[in-house]
Write an enzyme that holds these catalytic residues in place. Structure first.
Site: not given
Ligand code: NAD
Length: 324
Positions: A149, A153, A179
């Protein structure tokens, strides 16, 4: 920026962050075009948006360039949230993660270029840094991702920058640091705060992967929305900004805080094996975002958790006993 009448396209609009931004932009009078393939998103997240005549939704995939060319017509700004967004799942399916994230961003950039979109705002991640030892991390420090991942990104950020450099597209990448908040999914593949809130609501004990000393700079959704709104008016040269809360907390302290705030100190905390791909410490230096974007985070973890729990009680008619 005055968002009234602006045509804004949000990829991943049915997901956690995308749906929160959708609501905020509609409130500000923008026309919002939401797209999502519903791999992880839920239409329920858009139930408020569907009541607004300034909102349209198209089910589709960011890997489908013709679909994007169609929906990008006359769009001013694109927020690109659609992603294969889970670290553990990326370890199970690295090729799928690469396909959605990297080919997705390439399609978004190509469609934006062909349809003369004014600006593309990308959601990157603190996972691009990997296990960096110098904390807090600044944008110019080494990026050594330790999960598929994180690697994907980082590749996406590189494409964002390259498309600015070569084609003059106005691109900007925001690196979020963990978040949390309303609409985050309670699933084994999502963030720990949503998982633990689910445990607390079911009166279950909490489990920490690892010894509990690993720490995160949990950032409340409302501050992430603030950063995204500010990014829309920033005169960008392909830059990248950390978006964090500047208040890292260990997992043990976070678990205890959540139990205290929900009056559930009777629940126990258990420790299990660390998860592969998990960074040990994550803590953002947000000086650049403060200086250039005028980013001004308003929520520390406790304030964010309280706001989140109150939203949960109101929305799902639960009766969590919240005590600051
Ligand atoms: N939540 C976090 O803590 C966090 C941290 C750093 C970065 N980010 C990034 O922010 C963005 C949004 O994250 P989120 O937490 O809202 O995730 P999310 O999974 O809730 O939202 C992503 C949305 O993208 C959609 N999607 C997935 N594949 C798609 C495809 N091929 N075509 C169209 N839509 C597709 C999903 O259905 C989902 O609705 C992601 O890019 C993620 O990598 C999130």
């Amino acid at each position: 920026m005055d968002f009234k009448e602006k045509r804004i396209l949000i990829t991943g609009a049915a997901g956690f962050i995308g749906s929160n931004l959708t609501d905020d932009l509609l409130e500000k009078g923008a026309v919002v075009i939401g797209i999502d393939n519903l791999f992880n998103g839920r239409l329920e997240n858009l139930s408020g948006a569907f009541k607004n005549s300034n909102f349209e939704f198209h089910k589709g995939d960011v890997r489908d360039l013709n679909f994007l060319l169609d929906v990008f017509k006359d769009v001013d700004i694109v927020y690109h949230f659609a992603a294969f967004s889970s670290v553990p799942l990326s370890i199970e399916m690295p090729a799928n993660c690469n396909d959605v994230n990297v080919n997705g961003v390439l399609n978004v950039l190509n469609a934006a270029r062909k349809e003369n979109v004014d600006k593309i705002i990308y959601s990157s991640s603190s996972s691009v840094y990997g296990d960096i030892l110098a904390l807090p991390v600044r944008e110019d420090m080494p990026r050594v991702p330790i999960s598929p991942y994180g690697a994907s990104k980082l590749a996406c950020e590189a494409y964002m920058h390259a498309f600015h450099h070569v084609y003059g597209l106005k691109t900007i990448s925001l690196r979020y640091f963990n978040v949390f908040g309303p609409r985050q999914k309670d699933s084994p593949y999502s963030g720990v705060i949503a998982i633990w809130l689910g445990n607390i609501l079911r009166n279950e004990d909490l489990t920490i992967n690892g010894d509990g000393t690993i720490s995160r700079d949990y950032t409340y959704i409302k501050d992430v929305i603030q950063a995204n709104l500010l990014a829309a008016e920033y005169d960008t040269g392909g830059e990248i900004f950390n978006i964090g809360a500047e208040s890292p907390i260990s997992l043990t302290d976070l678990a205890n805080l959540m139990l205290k705030l929900t009056s559930k100190s009777n629940l126990k905390i258990y420790y299990s094996d660390p998860r592969p791909g998990d960074i040990i410490h994550s803590y953002a230096d947000i000086t650049a975002a403060k200086q250039k974007l005028q980013f001004d985070p308003k929520y520390n973890q406790e304030q964010g958790l309280l706001d989140y729990f109150k939203w949960y009680n109101f929305t799902y008619k639960t009766n969590l006993k919240i005590s600051p």
